[in-house]
Write a protein that holds these residues in place. Structure first.
Motif, mmCIF file in Angstrom:
data_model
loop_
_atom_site.group_PDB
_atom_site.id
_atom_site.type_symbol
_atom_site.label_atom_id
_atom_site.label_comp_id
_atom_site.label_asym_id
_atom_site.label_seq_id
_atom_site.Cartn_x
_atom_site.Cartn_y
_atom_site.Cartn_z
ATOM 1 N N CYS A 137 48.653 25.159 15.099
ATOM 2 C CA CYS A 137 48.253 24.479 13.848
ATOM 3 C C CYS A 137 46.928 25.012 13.332
ATOM 4 C CB CYS A 137 48.171 22.972 14.054
ATOM 5 S SG CYS A 137 46.687 22.426 14.941
ATOM 6 N N CYS A 140 41.938 23.432 15.896
ATOM 7 C CA CYS A 140 40.878 23.606 16.892
ATOM 8 C C CYS A 140 40.260 25.001 16.834
ATOM 9 C CB CYS A 140 41.432 23.372 18.300
ATOM 10 S SG CYS A 140 42.517 24.718 18.888
ATOM 11 N N CYS A 172 42.815 21.839 22.837
ATOM 12 C CA CYS A 172 43.835 22.330 21.905
ATOM 13 C C CYS A 172 45.080 21.467 22.102
ATOM 14 C CB CYS A 172 44.153 23.800 22.170
ATOM 15 S SG CYS A 172 45.510 24.403 21.141
ATOM 16 N N CYS A 174 47.791 21.773 20.680
ATOM 17 C CA CYS A 174 49.016 22.583 20.634
ATOM 18 C C CYS A 174 49.238 23.326 21.946
ATOM 19 C CB CYS A 174 48.948 23.580 19.487
ATOM 20 S SG CYS A 174 48.786 22.813 17.871
HETATM 21 S S1 FES Z 1 46.097 25.309 17.657
HETATM 22 FE FE1 FES Z 1 46.612 23.239 17.174
HETATM 23 S S2 FES Z 1 45.084 22.101 18.203
HETATM 24 FE FE2 FES Z 1 44.758 24.105 18.877
#
Ligand code: FES
Ligand code: FES
Length: 194
Positions: A137, A140, A172, A174
């Motif tokens: 995404c 972070c 992170c 993700c």
């Molecule tokens: S790339 Fe999504 S929170 Fe780290």
């Protein structure tokens, strides 16, 4: 004699509530406005000095985002737990959500916007994050990159374990951690040469 219905009672009640609520809101707002004393501040961000007139309690994060419109630095938790707001101040990484802007007066603040060279060439760490696909995404990512740049400069990126340990303040959601480690290793070589 006018007919009193449930609707007229409710309408009168809402109107009365409006009349009563207004002075209450004003009374509550007054002390906050009186205590918001502003002071002048000179801030060096990415080599550019800006003069600001702000509440002395303002965090560096809020100054960057709301006053200087440098929105690359992200607000995640706003309480020192996620690392999304990481910037570099006089060579050291700091959590800008926990740092008062006035505490950085006279220092050099570097944000993600100041990392590429003036010609637009990306910093090796930025390029490595792209090359290694080290984000999903991306929320972070500015904090990860700023922290990673400092991590290499501190000499804390010599092993995978070191990288994981010294990057552990940057979360992170993700789960891009393995690729973030790979990106830091890629950039480390270039940063050490150059
Ligand atoms: S790339 Fe999504 S929170 Fe780290
Ligand atoms: S926003 Fe500063 S640590 Fe989360």
């Amino acid at each position: 004699m006018p007919q009193v219905t449930r609707r007229t009672v409710l309408t009168a009640g809402v109107a009365a509530a409006g009349v009563v609520a207004e002075p209450l809101v004003a009374q509550q707002a007054a002390p906050a406005a009186a205590s918001a004393k502003k002071s002048s501040l000179q801030l060096n961000v990415n080599g550019k000095v800006s003069s600001l007139n702000i509440d002395s309690r303002t965090t560096l994060l809020d100054v960057l985002r709301d006053h200087l419109h440098l929105t690359g630095t992200k607000k995640g938790c706003d309480q020192g737990q996620c690392g999304a707001c990481t910037v570099i101040v006089d060579g050291e990484r700091v959590l800008s959500c926990l740092t008062l802007a006035f505490a950085t007066q006279g220092k050099r603040v570097q944000t993600i916007e100041g990392l590429a060279d003036p010609g637009g060439k990306l910093h090796p760490m930025q390029q490595a994050f792209i090359d290694q696909d080290a984000f999903q995404c991306g929320y972070c990512t500015p904090g990860q990159i700023m922290s990673a740049v400092a991590c290499v400069a501190e000499g804390h990126a010599t092993t995978d374990e070191d990288i994981r340990e010294y990057m552990s303040g940057n979360l992170c959601r993700c789960g891009a951690y393995p690729k973030i480690v790979a990106a830091i290793k890629q950039a480390r070589g270039q940063m050490e040469q150059g």
